[in-house]
Design an enzyme around this catalytic site. Sequence first.
Site, PDB file in Angstrom:
ATOM      1  N   ILE A 210       0.837  -1.198   0.000  1.00  0.00           N
ATOM      2  CA  ILE A 210       0.000   0.000   0.000  1.00  0.00           C
ATOM      3  C   ILE A 210       0.874   1.251   0.000  1.00  0.00           C
ATOM      4  CG2 ILE A 210      -1.965  -1.082   1.180  1.00  0.00           C
ATOM      5  CD1 ILE A 210      -1.106   0.565   3.713  1.00  0.00           C
ATOM      6  N   ASP A 211       2.143   1.103   0.429  1.00  0.00           N
ATOM      7  CA  ASP A 211       3.012   2.278   0.567  1.00  0.00           C
ATOM      8  C   ASP A 211       3.495   2.846  -0.769  1.00  0.00           C
ATOM      9  OD1 ASP A 211       2.743   1.890   3.259  1.00  0.00           O
ATOM     10  OD2 ASP A 211       4.711   0.978   3.550  1.00  0.00           O
TER      11      ASP A 211
ATOM     12  N   ARG B   3     -12.273  22.430  15.594  1.00  0.00           N
ATOM     13  CA  ARG B   3     -11.071  21.880  16.222  1.00  0.00           C
ATOM     14  C   ARG B   3     -10.118  21.339  15.143  1.00  0.00           C
ATOM     15  NH1 ARG B   3     -14.548  16.779  18.262  1.00  0.00           N
ATOM     16  NH2 ARG B   3     -14.720  17.818  20.268  1.00  0.00           N
TER      17      ARG B   3
ATOM     18  N   GLY C  21       2.880   4.720   6.075  1.00  0.00           N
ATOM     19  CA  GLY C  21       3.979   5.256   5.270  1.00  0.00           C
ATOM     20  C   GLY C  21       5.188   5.391   6.167  1.00  0.00           C
ATOM     21  N   ARG C  22       5.974   4.330   6.175  1.00  0.00           N
ATOM     22  CA  ARG C  22       7.124   4.235   7.077  1.00  0.00           C
ATOM     23  C   ARG C  22       8.259   5.152   6.610  1.00  0.00           C
ATOM     24  NH1 ARG C  22       8.844   0.088  10.442  1.00  0.00           N
ATOM     25  NH2 ARG C  22       6.875  -0.982  10.220  1.00  0.00           N
TER      26      ARG C  22
ATOM     27  N   GLU D 296       2.962   8.027   9.194  1.00  0.00           N
ATOM     28  CA  GLU D 296       3.456   7.466  10.462  1.00  0.00           C
ATOM     29  C   GLU D 296       4.966   7.644  10.663  1.00  0.00           C
ATOM     30  OE1 GLU D 296       2.725   3.216  10.422  1.00  0.00           O
ATOM     31  OE2 GLU D 296       3.747   2.981   8.510  1.00  0.00           O
TER      32      GLU D 296
ATOM     33  N   ARG E 195      -7.508  16.809  17.979  1.00  0.00           N
ATOM     34  CA  ARG E 195      -7.748  15.372  18.156  1.00  0.00           C
ATOM     35  C   ARG E 195      -7.060  14.587  17.035  1.00  0.00           C
ATOM     36  NH1 ARG E 195     -12.519  14.409  21.093  1.00  0.00           N
ATOM     37  NH2 ARG E 195     -12.751  16.116  22.593  1.00  0.00           N
TER      38      ARG E 195
ATOM     39  N   HIS F 131      -4.626  -0.167  10.108  1.00  0.00           N
ATOM     40  CA  HIS F 131      -4.850  -1.275   9.176  1.00  0.00           C
ATOM     41  C   HIS F 131      -6.147  -1.174   8.388  1.00  0.00           C
ATOM     42  CE1 HIS F 131      -1.682  -2.776  11.794  1.00  0.00           C
ATOM     43  NE2 HIS F 131      -1.294  -3.457  10.742  1.00  0.00           N
TER      44      HIS F 131
END
Length: 342
Positions: free
Chosen positions: A127-128, A163, A171-172, A222, A266, A272
């Site tokens: 997915i990345d 807000r 996405g590492r 992420e 927030r 996943h």
Amino acid sequence: MRVGVLTGGGDCPGLNAVIRGIVRKGVQEYGYDFTGFRDGWRGPLEGDTVRLDIPAVRGILPRGGTILGSSRTNPLKVEGGVRRVQENLAAEGIDALIAIGGEDTLGVAAALYQEHGVKVVGVPKTIDNDLSATDYTFGFDTAVNIATEAIDRLHTTAESHMRVLVVEVMGRHAGWIALHSGLAGGANVILIPEQRFDLDQVCAWVENRFKIRYAPIVVVAEGAMPKDGDMVLKDGTLDSFGHVRLSGIGEWLANQIEKRTGKEARTTVLGHVQRGGTPSAFDRWLATRFGLHAVEAVRDGDFGKMVALRSTEIVRVPIGDATARIKTVDPALYEEAGVFFG
Ligand code: F6P
């Protein structure tokens, strides 16, 4: 001719479509037999197989996940792992193996081919979308659509409460999901692993959004990092390919924004959800074509290759080329999105 098939690494929508394409073409046009290996490289390592014929692939085209199961098992890190893989392939009478995976799974495939002569063809998935040598991997489009829908929904609730809503996407090392879904969803800030971010700048964009009476949506990958900080880890554990578990940057960012701007913030972590469920039409199309071309490469005896998308053509490239380095977001592409920040 008996062909083994395995799916390794993080699952993604479209894996079943590839498997179906391989089996349908292999059986119908070439008269091949297939053996499925369970859970990525664990299957050949432990000799764990599953029946893979036309009845086994009926009805799986629109289903997410993988009927073969997946794992992050790395046979290169197991004592005697390569020998066990070779013995089990021989015991099953496997003439060729199709490995469907990302950089880790295909990295093993490349090593088995280059150093041990295992007859492998690779199919790129993640997915990345961070595999080199292919314009797109399947699974990415579905993930982007899921993230975009989430951003659309978050806009309306953010505005009702005025807000900040921070959306953490996967996405590492590459920010493709963040960039594409952020642009498609009209995010006000997009943060990617390739470019360290300045927290003061992020807060300025957030405040600017409130000034014009809109509530800001911040999309963060992420693996994104602040200028003077590091990746936020879930915990310190490593998988067998040496990856740490990420997640937490969204929460950290929302806290910092709240502290610095005084605006309520927030976080939504999509996690996943981005990998599960039915594949998009594009991913089914791409995955099916990858499957058809992978079995064609087997027929041609063109081993050590990976099928790849170049424009609208499916081509074959050395597996090693795809795994030598990951495909990251070009700074110019990221800059292009900047017109919408703030
Ligand atoms: O490589 C795909 C991916 O979804 C990454 O974006 C993410 O960091 C990782 O897998 C999560 O892996 P797991 O499901 O094993 O925690």
